[in-house]
Motif scaffolding. Structure first.
Motif, PDB file in Angstrom:
ATOM      1  N   MET A 100    -124.716-116.210  14.102  1.00  0.00           N
ATOM      2  CA  MET A 100    -123.546-117.046  14.309  1.00  0.00           C
ATOM      3  C   MET A 100    -122.471-116.270  15.047  1.00  0.00           C
ATOM      4  SD  MET A 100    -122.714-119.150  10.905  1.00  0.00           S
ATOM      5  CE  MET A 100    -122.812-120.865  11.253  1.00  0.00           C
ATOM      6  N   LEU A 101    -121.590-117.040  15.658  1.00  0.00           N
ATOM      7  CA  LEU A 101    -120.494-116.407  16.381  1.00  0.00           C
ATOM      8  C   LEU A 101    -119.200-117.160  16.156  1.00  0.00           C
ATOM      9  CD1 LEU A 101    -120.029-118.291  19.144  1.00  0.00           C
ATOM     10  CD2 LEU A 101    -122.036-117.061  19.871  1.00  0.00           C
ATOM     11  N   SER A 102    -118.112-116.510  16.506  1.00  0.00           N
ATOM     12  CA  SER A 102    -116.782-117.118  16.473  1.00  0.00           C
ATOM     13  C   SER A 102    -116.394-117.466  17.895  1.00  0.00           C
ATOM     14  CB  SER A 102    -115.752-116.138  15.903  1.00  0.00           C
ATOM     15  OG  SER A 102    -116.036-115.813  14.570  1.00  0.00           O
ATOM     16  N   ALA A 103    -115.773-118.614  18.066  1.00  0.00           N
ATOM     17  CA  ALA A 103    -115.280-119.018  19.387  1.00  0.00           C
ATOM     18  C   ALA A 103    -113.786-118.754  19.431  1.00  0.00           C
ATOM     19  CB  ALA A 103    -115.572-120.489  19.638  1.00  0.00           C
ATOM     20  N   VAL A 104    -113.361-117.937  20.389  1.00  0.00           N
ATOM     21  CA  VAL A 104    -111.943-117.632  20.566  1.00  0.00           C
ATOM     22  C   VAL A 104    -111.498-118.263  21.879  1.00  0.00           C
ATOM     23  CG1 VAL A 104    -110.236-115.812  20.922  1.00  0.00           C
ATOM     24  CG2 VAL A 104    -112.074-115.488  19.258  1.00  0.00           C
ATOM     25  N   THR A 105    -110.558-119.207  21.778  1.00  0.00           N
ATOM     26  CA  THR A 105    -110.077-119.943  22.944  1.00  0.00           C
ATOM     27  C   THR A 105    -108.635-119.570  23.218  1.00  0.00           C
ATOM     28  OG1 THR A 105    -111.525-121.777  22.350  1.00  0.00           O
ATOM     29  CG2 THR A 105    -109.804-122.233  23.951  1.00  0.00           C
ATOM     30  N   PHE A 106    -108.350-119.168  24.449  1.00  0.00           N
ATOM     31  CA  PHE A 106    -107.010-118.750  24.845  1.00  0.00           C
ATOM     32  C   PHE A 106    -106.314-119.883  25.585  1.00  0.00           C
ATOM     33  CE2 PHE A 106    -104.378-116.427  28.134  1.00  0.00           C
ATOM     34  CZ  PHE A 106    -103.306-116.219  27.287  1.00  0.00           C
ATOM     35  N   LEU A 107    -105.125-120.235  25.116  1.00  0.00           N
ATOM     36  CA  LEU A 107    -104.279-121.237  25.765  1.00  0.00           C
ATOM     37  C   LEU A 107    -103.025-120.521  26.236  1.00  0.00           C
ATOM     38  CD1 LEU A 107    -103.743-124.212  26.465  1.00  0.00           C
ATOM     39  CD2 LEU A 107    -102.733-124.453  24.203  1.00  0.00           C
ATOM     40  N   ALA A 108    -102.959-120.244  27.531  1.00  0.00           N
ATOM     41  CA  ALA A 108    -101.873-119.427  28.066  1.00  0.00           C
ATOM     42  C   ALA A 108    -100.525-120.128  28.020  1.00  0.00           C
ATOM     43  CB  ALA A 108    -102.199-119.009  29.500  1.00  0.00           C
ATOM     44  N   ASP A 109    -100.488-121.410  28.366  1.00  0.00           N
ATOM     45  CA  ASP A 109     -99.222-122.125  28.460  1.00  0.00           C
ATOM     46  C   ASP A 109     -99.302-123.450  27.705  1.00  0.00           C
ATOM     47  OD1 ASP A 109     -96.739-123.074  29.134  1.00  0.00           O
ATOM     48  OD2 ASP A 109     -97.245-123.526  31.217  1.00  0.00           O
ATOM     49  N   PRO A 110     -98.968-123.448  26.407  1.00  0.00           N
ATOM     50  CA  PRO A 110     -99.062-124.680  25.644  1.00  0.00           C
ATOM     51  C   PRO A 110     -98.109-125.766  26.118  1.00  0.00           C
ATOM     52  CG  PRO A 110     -98.602-122.803  24.197  1.00  0.00           C
ATOM     53  CD  PRO A 110     -98.568-122.314  25.598  1.00  0.00           C
ATOM     54  N   GLY A 111     -97.096-125.414  26.887  1.00  0.00           N
ATOM     55  CA  GLY A 111     -96.130-126.390  27.362  1.00  0.00           C
ATOM     56  C   GLY A 111     -96.560-127.113  28.626  1.00  0.00           C
ATOM     57  N   ALA A 112     -97.670-126.714  29.231  1.00  0.00           N
ATOM     58  CA  ALA A 112     -98.143-127.387  30.440  1.00  0.00           C
ATOM     59  C   ALA A 112     -98.512-128.832  30.108  1.00  0.00           C
ATOM     60  CB  ALA A 112     -99.351-126.646  31.012  1.00  0.00           C
ATOM     61  N   PRO A 113     -98.364-129.742  31.071  1.00  0.00           N
ATOM     62  CA  PRO A 113     -98.582-131.165  30.793  1.00  0.00           C
ATOM     63  C   PRO A 113     -99.967-131.499  30.236  1.00  0.00           C
ATOM     64  CG  PRO A 113     -97.696-130.855  33.004  1.00  0.00           C
ATOM     65  CD  PRO A 113     -97.940-129.508  32.438  1.00  0.00           C
ATOM     66  N   ASP A 114    -101.003-130.823  30.672  1.00  0.00           N
ATOM     67  CA  ASP A 114    -102.356-131.164  30.221  1.00  0.00           C
ATOM     68  C   ASP A 114    -102.968-130.073  29.338  1.00  0.00           C
ATOM     69  OD1 ASP A 114    -102.573-129.304  32.220  1.00  0.00           O
ATOM     70  OD2 ASP A 114    -104.359-130.175  33.100  1.00  0.00           O
ATOM     71  N   ALA A 115    -102.165-129.171  28.808  1.00  0.00           N
ATOM     72  CA  ALA A 115    -102.684-128.029  28.049  1.00  0.00           C
ATOM     73  C   ALA A 115    -103.434-128.458  26.789  1.00  0.00           C
ATOM     74  CB  ALA A 115    -101.552-127.083  27.685  1.00  0.00           C
ATOM     75  N   ILE A 116    -102.878-129.368  26.036  1.00  0.00           N
ATOM     76  CA  ILE A 116    -103.525-129.805  24.791  1.00  0.00           C
ATOM     77  C   ILE A 116    -104.811-130.566  25.107  1.00  0.00           C
ATOM     78  CG2 ILE A 116    -103.259-131.212  22.711  1.00  0.00           C
ATOM     79  CD1 ILE A 116    -101.618-128.605  22.731  1.00  0.00           C
ATOM     80  N   ASP A 117    -104.825-131.327  26.182  1.00  0.00           N
ATOM     81  CA  ASP A 117    -106.047-132.040  26.587  1.00  0.00           C
ATOM     82  C   ASP A 117    -107.154-131.062  26.963  1.00  0.00           C
ATOM     83  OD1 ASP A 117    -104.863-134.490  26.165  1.00  0.00           O
ATOM     84  OD2 ASP A 117    -104.230-134.719  28.262  1.00  0.00           O
ATOM     85  N   ARG A 118    -106.797-130.002  27.705  1.00  0.00           N
ATOM     86  CA  ARG A 118    -107.800-128.993  28.076  1.00  0.00           C
ATOM     87  C   ARG A 118    -108.335-128.289  26.837  1.00  0.00           C
ATOM     88  NH1 ARG A 118    -105.607-124.911  30.891  1.00  0.00           N
ATOM     89  NH2 ARG A 118    -103.483-125.655  30.642  1.00  0.00           N
TER      90      ARG A 118
END
Length: 172
Positions: A1-19
């Protein structure tokens, strides 16, 4: 098993949460197959919407304050292997089998596995070719690396040998 680490550089960008949602939803198949054991979202602190997404998905939220974001996520990861992703990365068909085989057959000194990123820019592809030949100094999006290597500090000493994997990552 593995852990998935996802980096969100700019949470304030218009489509950041969708991505971010696209990436997390793509990982559900890995959870169902027994490959992905937990998820960590790495982002700058202080976004209420991001906190709600993390709680709704069962992911752990790690505060990013500079340096390599995947090292910050590895500090909270619970599995021995870490899949490094950026928000908007969607692993293509066959990624589960490829990563399961890599994690299951890798020896302790294996280095890291790297998924292909055909949508990456020219400079990122050039760096990937150089690292494939001489070894990687840091973890990048699309890498599968042991958590201990990320926690030990960056840059990697010695450089980690890169093992190209046949699966790829598309961008949402």
């Amino acid at each position: 098993m593995l852990s998935a680490v996802t980096f969100l550089a700019d949470p304030g960008a218009p489509d950041a949460i969708d991505r971010l949602a696209d990436t997390l939803s793509a990982l559900v198949a890995g959870v169902a197959a027994g490959l992905v054991g937990d998820a960590v979202i790495v982002a700058p602190p202080g976004d209420a919407e991001l906190t709600a997404v993390a709680e709704a998905t069962g992911a752990t939220l790690a505060a990013y304050r500079g340096g390599n974001p995947f090292a910050a996520g590895a500090a909270l990861a619970r599995r021995d292997w870490v899949l490094c992703l950026e928000a908007g990365d969607v692993p293509a068909d066959g990624w589960i089998r490829t990563l399961d085989r890599f994690v299951g057959t890798a020896r302790p000194g294996t280095g890291l596995g790297r998924l292909r990123r055909p949508g990456a820019g020219l400079s990122a592809r050039a760096v990937a070719r150089i690292e494939a030949r001489f070894g990687a100094r840091t973890a990048r999006a699309g890498d599968v690396v042991r958590r201990d290597n990320l926690r030990a500090g960056l840059p990697f000493k010695p450089r980690l040998r890169v093992r190209p994997l046949i699966a790829r990552i598309d961008r949402a």
